[in-house]
Design an enzyme around this catalytic site. Structure first.
Site, PDB file in Angstrom:
ATOM      1  N   GLY A 266       0.791  -1.229   0.000  1.00  0.00           N
ATOM      2  CA  GLY A 266       0.000   0.000   0.000  1.00  0.00           C
ATOM      3  C   GLY A 266       0.820   1.274   0.000  1.00  0.00           C
ATOM      4  N   GLN A 267       2.073   1.187  -0.463  1.00  0.00           N
ATOM      5  CA  GLN A 267       2.888   2.414  -0.528  1.00  0.00           C
ATOM      6  C   GLN A 267       2.277   3.368  -1.551  1.00  0.00           C
ATOM      7  OE1 GLN A 267       6.999   1.843  -1.678  1.00  0.00           O
ATOM      8  NE2 GLN A 267       7.561   3.963  -1.222  1.00  0.00           N
TER       9      GLN A 267
ATOM     10  N   HIS B  21       9.730   6.406   3.824  1.00  0.00           N
ATOM     11  CA  HIS B  21       9.173   7.043   5.022  1.00  0.00           C
ATOM     12  C   HIS B  21       8.801   5.991   6.037  1.00  0.00           C
ATOM     13  CE1 HIS B  21       5.909   6.434   2.083  1.00  0.00           C
ATOM     14  NE2 HIS B  21       5.109   6.199   3.116  1.00  0.00           N
TER      15      HIS B  21
HETATM   16  P1  5GP Z   1       2.203   5.292   2.356  1.00  0.00           P
HETATM   17  O1  5GP Z   1       0.778   5.121   1.913  1.00  0.00           O
HETATM   18  O2  5GP Z   1       3.103   5.530   1.155  1.00  0.00           O
HETATM   19  O3  5GP Z   1       2.714   4.236   3.258  1.00  0.00           O
HETATM   20  O4  5GP Z   1       2.229   6.600   3.243  1.00  0.00           O
HETATM   21  C1  5GP Z   1       2.090   7.883   2.730  1.00  0.00           C
HETATM   22  C2  5GP Z   1       1.498   8.720   3.823  1.00  0.00           C
HETATM   23  O5  5GP Z   1       1.658  10.072   3.473  1.00  0.00           O
HETATM   24  C3  5GP Z   1       0.001   8.488   4.038  1.00  0.00           C
HETATM   25  O6  5GP Z   1      -0.229   8.064   5.375  1.00  0.00           O
HETATM   26  C4  5GP Z   1      -0.615   9.845   3.733  1.00  0.00           C
HETATM   27  O7  5GP Z   1      -1.676  10.167   4.592  1.00  0.00           O
HETATM   28  C5  5GP Z   1       0.542  10.789   3.910  1.00  0.00           C
HETATM   29  N1  5GP Z   1       0.473  11.968   3.079  1.00  0.00           N
HETATM   30  C6  5GP Z   1       0.181  12.024   1.748  1.00  0.00           C
HETATM   31  N2  5GP Z   1       0.232  13.286   1.302  1.00  0.00           N
HETATM   32  C7  5GP Z   1       0.574  14.050   2.383  1.00  0.00           C
HETATM   33  C8  5GP Z   1       0.781  15.461   2.544  1.00  0.00           C
HETATM   34  O8  5GP Z   1       0.677  16.275   1.629  1.00  0.00           O
HETATM   35  N3  5GP Z   1       1.106  15.891   3.793  1.00  0.00           N
HETATM   36  C9  5GP Z   1       1.239  15.018   4.849  1.00  0.00           C
HETATM   37  N4  5GP Z   1       1.557  15.554   6.029  1.00  0.00           N
HETATM   38  N5  5GP Z   1       1.053  13.692   4.722  1.00  0.00           N
HETATM   39  C10 5GP Z   1       0.733  13.212   3.497  1.00  0.00           C
END
Ligand code: 5GP
Ligand code: ZN
Length: 115
Positions: free
Chosen positions: A94-95, A101
């Site tokens: 789910g990336q 990060h």
């Molecule tokens: P992933 O889904 O790749 O593991 O995590 C990406 C994370 O980035 C998600 O939890 C999402 O809510 C967060 N995210 C996406 N866009 C933004 C943004 O513009 N600002 C912040 N603070 N978080 C974001």
């Protein structure tokens, strides 16, 4: 190295605003925009690394540094009861943002295994 098309590189550069928690020469921490727990923040390297699969012998020191920083921020955030560190890698996990990060989630009890 910065990737000008990358959302998190833009956050590090200040082109997109974020609620910063911590910053040093190597990493940047900020609250997740869509929190999945009472406390949910992200810690990222300032340099662009695509995700866990982008970690190499050459750039892995920043990962060790991030794992030194995480407990300090977690303590400052009052996560004495514990917290979870998650890094989603690739589509199955789910990336959604292809910049390495680490999610730090805390403030409630969590189930296992994750969905
Ligand atoms: P992933 O889904 O790749 O593991 O995590 C990406 C994370 O980035 C998600 O939890 C999402 O809510 C967060 N995210 C996406 N866009 C933004 C943004 O513009 N600002 C912040 N603070 N978080 C974001
Ligand atoms: Zn990036």
């Amino acid at each position: 190295m910065r990737d000008d098309n990358c959302l998190f590189c833009k956050i590090v550069g200040g082109d997109i605003p974020s609620n910063k928690l911590y910053e040093d020469e190597l990493c940047y921490a900020f609250y997740d925009i869509a929190p999945q727990a009472p406390t949910h923040f992200l810690v990222i390297p300032k340099t662009h690394i695509s995700g866990c699969n982008g970690v190499t012998e050459e750039n892995s020191a920043v990962v060790a540094h991030i794992f030194e920083v995480i407990p300090r921020i977690a303590a400052a955030e009052g996560l004495a009861g514990g917290y979870r560190v998650v890094s989603n890698c690739g589509a199955d996990a789910g990336q959604t943002v292809p910049h390495l990060h680490f999610h730090i989630l805390g403030g409630r009890a969590m189930g296992w295994p994750p969905g």
